[in-house]
Design an enzyme around this catalytic site. Structure first.
Site, mmCIF file in Angstrom:
data_model
loop_
_atom_site.group_PDB
_atom_site.id
_atom_site.type_symbol
_atom_site.label_atom_id
_atom_site.label_comp_id
_atom_site.label_asym_id
_atom_site.label_seq_id
_atom_site.Cartn_x
_atom_site.Cartn_y
_atom_site.Cartn_z
ATOM 1 N N LYS A 132 0.807 -1.217 0.000
ATOM 2 C CA LYS A 132 0.000 0.000 0.000
ATOM 3 C C LYS A 132 0.843 1.271 0.000
ATOM 4 C CE LYS A 132 -1.674 -1.230 4.042
ATOM 5 N NZ LYS A 132 -0.656 -2.205 4.506
ATOM 6 N N HIS A 183 0.468 -3.484 15.148
ATOM 7 C CA HIS A 183 1.024 -2.366 14.381
ATOM 8 C C HIS A 183 0.951 -1.143 15.283
ATOM 9 C CE1 HIS A 183 2.103 0.382 11.246
ATOM 10 N NE2 HIS A 183 1.977 -0.514 10.277
ATOM 11 N N GLU A 230 6.228 -5.504 8.704
ATOM 12 C CA GLU A 230 5.560 -4.936 7.530
ATOM 13 C C GLU A 230 6.086 -3.531 7.227
ATOM 14 O OE1 GLU A 230 1.468 -5.026 8.617
ATOM 15 O OE2 GLU A 230 1.418 -7.195 8.922
#
Length: 540
Positions: free
Chosen positions: A66, A194, A269
Site C-alpha cells: 500500500k 502495528h 511490515e
C-alpha cells in the site's frame, strides 16, 4: 557515458558517477520539459534491505504494498526475496503475477470484503489477520482452511498515522476472540500488532512484543500452536533517519520474550522505511503572485507549482508529512529572502503544499526538488482538474547493478526474457543497438542470454570497443561476459578499449584479454602525458 538497461519490466538508467541531482538537472534541460517527474533510486531500496537484514537478522520484511506499488519497487523486492503485506485482492494479484510464492504473502487487512476472501482462497493465499468476531465468521464461511493471525492493539502515542482507533483487539479482549476461533474450528497461527505508521518512539515495541507473548500463551492454552509473530510497521525511512534505535529495542524484546530457537518466526511490515528516501520529486514553478505592502515594498510571494495535494503531495493530507523543497539551481544566499508559500496547480484553495517558508525571489520556470517522497505519494494520487500524475525515471547505481546481476541472476524479472527464441532475441538486441548512440547494458545482457552461436564473430567486440570503462566492477562484468564466449570469435580478445586510468588497464591486462603484443598502455594525450588519474588508456 549514459548506460541504460531493461533489468526490470520498464527501463532503468545505470549511473556511474552521476548523482540524483545530476539526473534531475539533465532532465530539466530537455527541450519542452515542464512536467513534474520522480527519480527513483533502486540502489537506495537495495541498501535499505541490506541494512534491515544486518540489523534485524531475525525479522523477515514483508513489504507493505500500500505504501508504494510502483512496478519496479515490487519487482526488485520480489527478486531480493522479501515477503509482501497485501491489503486487497488487487495487491495480492500484483504480487503473484511477479512469480512470488503464496507463502511470501500475508493478507494483512483485518476487515476484508467477502469477494477478496473468496479470491484469496482460490489463489491459495492462506495467511491473514483478523481482529473481530464478525471477521472470524466470514473466514469460516469462505476460507476455513486459512492460517489466522490475531491482531492486537498497541498504540505509539506519537505515531505519524495512528491505526489503533480503527484496527486491533485490545489484549484484554483477545482471549474471547481466540475462544470463538476455537469454536469455529479455525487455525490461529500467530499474533500481529502495528504500533502506528511513522512511529517516533521505538520503546513501544517492548510493550507490544510483551503483550504478544501473553496472547501466545492464551492461544496455546486453548490448543492452538502459534508460531508466527508479526511486529507490523512504523519504521522511519527518510534519508536523515536511522533504524539503529528501533533494531536495538526490537532485538532486546525478542531475546527476552521470543528467544532464538523458540520456534517462532518473526516478520514485519515495513513500508516507508523501504521506499521513502528512494524517490525524489522535481516540480516546476508555473506561476507566482507577489504581495506588496501599502508602501509598495515586496512582503511575500506565492509560488504555484505543477503538482499539489491532489497529486503527489496528498501525503500532506493523508499521511501528515512535512515536506521541504530544495532549489535545483544554486542561489546567492546573500540576496534577500522573502516569506513565501507554495501552492499546487488546481483551482481548490485547499491545494497548499507549504504554508510558510523563506525563499529568495524565484522566477517562473525554476525547479524545486523534494527529497524523501517515496511513501504514500503516487500510490494515492489523483488527476483532479485534469493534471496528470508525474512520470517516474528509474535509475540504478552501477555497483548496485553489478550486485543484482551477480547475486540474483535469473531470479530477477527481466523484460528481454520475453523473446521466445534466439532469432527474436538477436533481432531485438540489434534493433536497440542500432537505434541508440550509447551501448545499452541490456543488449550486453541479452548477448549472454541468447545463444552466442547466432551472432557474428565480432558483434560484441565491435560494441565493447566503443565503451569507456569507469571502474573495476564494470571491467569484471565484461570480463565475465567475454569468458563466457558471448559473441567473440578468434582468440577471444578485445582491442581499442578505453580506460580511465592505468590501474584499470592493468586489471584487464592481467585478465588476459589483449592479443599478444597489445599489453602496453597508450595515453590518449600523447607523449606529454603525465600518467595522471585522468589519463585515458587504450589497448590498441
Amino acid at each position: 557515458m549514459k548506460l541504460e538497461c531493461n533489468f526490470f519490466a520498464g527501463s532503468a538508467r545505470i549511473l556511474n558517477e552521476e548523482t540524483i541531482t545530476d539526473v534531475i538537472k539533465e532532465k530539466t534541460r530537455e527541450f519542452g520539459q515542464e512536467d513534474p517527474f520522480f527519480v527513483m533510486d533502486v540502489g537506495d531500496i537495495v541498501q535499505k534491505i541490506k541494512v534491515w537484514k544486518l540489523k534485524l537478522p531475525r525479522v523477515k520484511p514483508f513489504y507493505a504494498v500500500k505504501c508504494n506499488d510502483h512496478p519496479t519497487v515490487l519487482e526488485i523486492l520480489a527478486a531480493l526475496g522479501t515477503g509482501f503485506d497485501c491489503a486487497s485482492k488487487t495487491e495480492i494479484q500484483k504480487i503473484l503475477e511477479l512469480g512470488v510464492d503464496q507463502s511470501r504473502i500475508i493478507f494483512a487487512n483485518p476487515c476484508k470484503p467477502a469477494s477478496h476472501l473468496r479470491l484469496a482462497a482460490k489463489l491459495q493465499v492462506p495467511l491473514m489477520t483478523f481482529d473481530n468476531e464478525t471477521e472470524l465468521h466470514k473466514i469460516s464461511a469462505y476460507y476455513p482452511e486459512a492460517k489466522l493471525v490475531i491482531r492486537i492493539r498497541v498504540d505509539a502515542p506519537d505515531a505519524q498515522c495512528p491505526l489503533g482507533m480503527k484496527f486491533g483487539v485490545l489484549p484484554a479482549d483477545a482471549g474471547a476472540l481466540l475462544a470463538t476461533a476455537q469454536t469455529l474450528g479455525l487455525n490461529v497461527v500467530g499474533v500481529a500488532f502495528h504500533v502506528g505508521s511513522g512511529c517516533g518512539d521505538s520503546t513501544i515495541y517492548h510493550e507490544a512484543i510483551s503483550s504478544a507473548k501473553m496472547i501466545f500463551e492464551e492461544a496455546e492454552a486453548l490448543g492452538f500452536s502459534p508460531h508466527l509473530l508479526d511486529i507490523g510497521g512504523g519504521f522511519p525511512g527518510t534519508s536523515s533517519s536511522s533504524l539503529d534505535e528501533f533494531a536495538e529495542n526490537i532485538n532486546k524484546a525478542l531475546d527476552e520474550f521470543f528467544p532464538e530457537g523458540c520456534g517462532v518466526e518473526v516478520i514485519a511490515e515495513p513500508g516507508r522505511y523501504v521506499v521513502a528516501s528512494a524517490f525524489t520529486l522535481a516540480t516546476n514553478i508555473i506561476a507566482k503572485r507577489e504581495v506588496n505592502d501599502d508602501a509598495g515594498s515586496l512582503t511575500s510571494v506565492m509560488y504555484y507549482i505543477n503538482d499539489g495535494v491532489y497529486g503527489s503531495f496528498n501525503c500532506i493530507l493523508y499521511d501528515h508529512q512535512d515536506v521541504h523543497p530544495v532549489m535545483l539551481q544554486e542561489r546567492n544566499n546573500k540576496k534577500p529572502h522573502f516569506t513565501s508559500s507554495i501552492w499546487g496547480p488546481t483551482c481548490d484553495g485547499l491545494d497548499q503544499v507549504v504554508s510558510k517558508m523563506s525563499l529568495p525571489r524565484l522566477p517562473c520556470g525554476e525547479w524545486l526538488v523534494w527529497p524523501d517522497m517515496g511513501a504514500y505519494t503516487l500510490v494515492s494520487a489523483g488527476t483532479f482538474n485534469g493534471f496528470p500524475l508525474p512520470k517516474v525515471m528509474v535509475v540504478i547505481p552501477h555497483h548496485t547493478w553489478l550486485y543484482l546481476e551477480e547475486h540474483l541472476g535469473n531470479n530477477v524479472s527481466m523484460s528481454f526474457l520475453g523473446a521466445q527464441n534466439e532469432e527474436e532475441c538477436l533481432a531485438h538486441d540489434q534493433h536497440e543497438a542500432e537505434g541508440s548512440a550509447a551501448l545499452t547494458v541490456n543488449a550486453a545482457s541479452h548477448y549472454s542470454t541468447c545463444a552466442a552461436k547466432t551472432l557474428e564473430p565480432t558483434t560484441l567486440e565491435d560494441y565493447v570497443s566503443q565503451l569507456t570503462f569507469i571502474d573495476i566492477g564494470e571491467i569484471r562484468y565484461w570480463a565475465r561476459l567475454i569468458q563466457g564466449g558471448a559473441g567473440l570469435g578468434g582468440d577471444g580478445t578485445l582491442e581499442n578499449m578505453v580506460f580511465s586510468n592505468r590501474e584499470h588497464h592493468q586489471a584487464v591486462s592481467l585478465l588476459g584479454f589483449f592479443p599478444e603484443g597489445h599489453g602496453e598502455h597508450h595515453c590518449s594525450a600523447g607523449p606529454s602525458c603525465k600518467d595522471s588519474e585522468a589519463t585515458m588508456y587504450t589497448s590498441g
